[in-house]
Scaffold this active site. Structure first.
Site, PDB file in Angstrom:
ATOM      1  CD  GLU A   1      -7.532   0.152   1.462  1.00  0.00           C
ATOM      2  OE1 GLU A   1      -7.894   0.991   2.295  1.00  0.00           O
ATOM      3  OE2 GLU A   1      -6.448  -0.423   1.524  1.00  0.00           O
TER       4      GLU A   1
ATOM      5  CB  THR B   1      -9.698   1.631   7.344  1.00  0.00           C
ATOM      6  OG1 THR B   1      -9.233   2.352   6.209  1.00  0.00           O
ATOM      7  CG2 THR B   1     -11.049   1.036   7.042  1.00  0.00           C
TER       8      THR B   1
ATOM      9  NE  ARG C   1      -7.676  11.302   5.766  1.00  0.00           N
ATOM     10  CZ  ARG C   1      -8.252  10.746   6.837  1.00  0.00           C
ATOM     11  NH1 ARG C   1      -7.540   9.964   7.623  1.00  0.00           N
ATOM     12  NH2 ARG C   1      -9.514  10.982   7.121  1.00  0.00           N
TER      13      ARG C   1
ATOM     14  CG  HIS D   1       0.829   6.165   4.992  1.00  0.00           C
ATOM     15  ND1 HIS D   1      -0.063   7.181   5.270  1.00  0.00           N
ATOM     16  CD2 HIS D   1       0.242   5.029   5.412  1.00  0.00           C
ATOM     17  CE1 HIS D   1      -1.132   6.669   5.866  1.00  0.00           C
ATOM     18  NE2 HIS D   1      -0.968   5.367   5.954  1.00  0.00           N
TER      19      HIS D   1
ATOM     20  CG  ASN E   1      -1.799   1.141   1.378  1.00  0.00           C
ATOM     21  OD1 ASN E   1      -1.374   2.277   1.172  1.00  0.00           O
ATOM     22  ND2 ASN E   1      -3.042   0.914   1.737  1.00  0.00           N
TER      23      ASN E   1
ATOM     24  NE  ARG F   1      -9.439   8.334   4.707  1.00  0.00           N
ATOM     25  CZ  ARG F   1      -9.705   7.404   5.633  1.00  0.00           C
ATOM     26  NH1 ARG F   1      -8.939   6.346   5.745  1.00  0.00           N
ATOM     27  NH2 ARG F   1     -10.715   7.544   6.453  1.00  0.00           N
TER      28      ARG F   1
ATOM     29  CG  HIS G   1      -5.718  -1.684   9.332  1.00  0.00           C
ATOM     30  ND1 HIS G   1      -5.318  -1.124  10.513  1.00  0.00           N
ATOM     31  CD2 HIS G   1      -6.180  -0.658   8.579  1.00  0.00           C
ATOM     32  CE1 HIS G   1      -5.551   0.178  10.478  1.00  0.00           C
ATOM     33  NE2 HIS G   1      -6.075   0.486   9.311  1.00  0.00           N
TER      34      HIS G   1
ATOM     35  CG  HIS H   1      -8.141   4.156   1.132  1.00  0.00           C
ATOM     36  ND1 HIS H   1      -8.325   4.007   2.490  1.00  0.00           N
ATOM     37  CD2 HIS H   1      -9.358   4.542   0.651  1.00  0.00           C
ATOM     38  CE1 HIS H   1      -9.577   4.271   2.810  1.00  0.00           C
ATOM     39  NE2 HIS H   1     -10.224   4.615   1.706  1.00  0.00           N
TER      40      HIS H   1
ATOM     41  CD  GLU I   1      -7.222  -6.325   2.878  1.00  0.00           C
ATOM     42  OE1 GLU I   1      -7.266  -6.336   1.639  1.00  0.00           O
ATOM     43  OE2 GLU I   1      -6.538  -5.533   3.543  1.00  0.00           O
TER      44      GLU I   1
HETATM   45  N1  PXP Z   1      -6.033  -3.223   4.083  1.00  0.00           N
HETATM   46  C1  PXP Z   1      -6.986  -2.268   4.166  1.00  0.00           C
HETATM   47  C2  PXP Z   1      -8.350  -2.613   3.705  1.00  0.00           C
HETATM   48  C3  PXP Z   1      -6.689  -0.989   4.664  1.00  0.00           C
HETATM   49  O1  PXP Z   1      -7.662  -0.061   4.767  1.00  0.00           O
HETATM   50  C4  PXP Z   1      -5.367  -0.685   5.003  1.00  0.00           C
HETATM   51  C5  PXP Z   1      -5.005   0.700   5.452  1.00  0.00           C
HETATM   52  O2  PXP Z   1      -5.178   1.578   4.385  1.00  0.00           O
HETATM   53  C6  PXP Z   1      -4.403  -1.700   4.882  1.00  0.00           C
HETATM   54  C7  PXP Z   1      -4.764  -2.966   4.436  1.00  0.00           C
HETATM   55  C8  PXP Z   1      -2.966  -1.469   5.202  1.00  0.00           C
HETATM   56  O3  PXP Z   1      -2.829  -1.117   6.539  1.00  0.00           O
HETATM   57  P1  PXP Z   1      -1.434  -0.571   7.060  1.00  0.00           P
HETATM   58  O4  PXP Z   1      -1.167   0.695   6.318  1.00  0.00           O
HETATM   59  O5  PXP Z   1      -1.671  -0.377   8.506  1.00  0.00           O
HETATM   60  O6  PXP Z   1      -0.419  -1.639   6.734  1.00  0.00           O
END
Ligand code: PXP
Length: 248
Positions: free
Chosen positions: A74, A105, A53, A14, A11, A49, A198, A47, A155
């Protein structure tokens, strides 16, 4: 099932968070996604949003245009996001609950109470050829509800497990792992493909990665955070070299 069959979705949200801290275009999430693929990522997750952001509309388009691996989009289950997903045609869409005030989330989708809202949106994505995944709490009845909604993938939210692991609370870790194992086995038994994610870190990922029914983990924050620790020294050496080079 061998460990090599467990896919890693990276992901890149960030990377965009860091970019947006200064406006501008640096660092570029697409460059990070390419690096992730070179390093072994099987897919890229981003993602978009509602408040934009971190990831922005242009990032989603650029990721889709430049990636050689599947893009997992996402998104909240809103009409705006459904339209963007259908126009973008990502490999997959992961539907998540989204609250403007939350930092990340929190909790899984309410797919029992939200059934009437979700069903037509899942159908619209599926008809566009997008594989739908539902981000849910690891409970057997939630697996049943996901199956009834016709989603091929769930998931499992690993947030509670990761919080327990972070707090060093062994009883809570055991409880949360048991929930994940039970839900993964139940969901897979119903024919669902099981993903999880997550809050996972290199310290907490092991017991989740060992759950045999889980086919994919999606991980973001810890990877970008760890890049500080494994990459900052090299970044400083490169800057030092550029400065010293300028002085001949
Ligand atoms: N899976 C989903 C559905 C999420 O919403 C997120 C956070 O955006 C993640 C995985 C990844 O989480 P993390 O950034 O804490 O590894």
């Amino acid at each position: 099932m061998t460990v090599s069959q467990l896919r890693l979705g990276v992901n890149v949200d960030h990377v965009a968070t860091v970019r947006n801290a200064r406006g501008g275009a640096y660092p570029d999430p697409v460059r990070a996604a390419r690096l992730a693929v070179e390093a072994g990522a099987d897919g890229i997750t981003a993602h978009l949003r509602e408040d934009r952001r971190h990831i922005r509309d242009a990032d989603i388009a650029a990721l889709k245009a430049n990636l050689t691996v599947p893009l997992n989009f996402e998104m909240g289950a809103t009409d705006e996001m459904i339209a963007i997903a259908i126009a973008t045609e990502p490999h997959a869409a992961c539907l998540v609950p989204e609250k403007r005030e939350e930092r990340t989330t929190e909790g899984g989708l309410d797919i029992v109470g939200g059934r009437d809202h979700l069903a037509p949106r899942i159908r619209a994505l599926a008809e566009a050829g997008i594989r739908v995944s539902l981000f849910v709490e690891p409970e057997p009845e939630v697996m049943e509800a996901a199956r009834a909604l016709g989603a091929p993938v769930v998931e499992l939210h690993t947030g509670s497990y990761c919080e327990a692991a972070m707090a060093g609370d062994a009883a809570a870790v055991a409880h949360e792992l048991a929930r994940l194992r039970r839900a993964a086995a139940h969901g897979a038994g119903l024919g669902l493909e099981i993903h999880a994610g997550h809050g996972l870190t290199t310290d907490s990922v092991g017991p989740v990665a060992a759950i045999p029914q889980i086919r994919e983990l999606n991980i973001g924050h810890a990877l970008i955070a760890d890049a500080i620790f494994v990459g900052l020294a090299q970044a400083i050496r490169d800057m030092r070299a550029a400065m010293d080079g300028a002085r001949g």
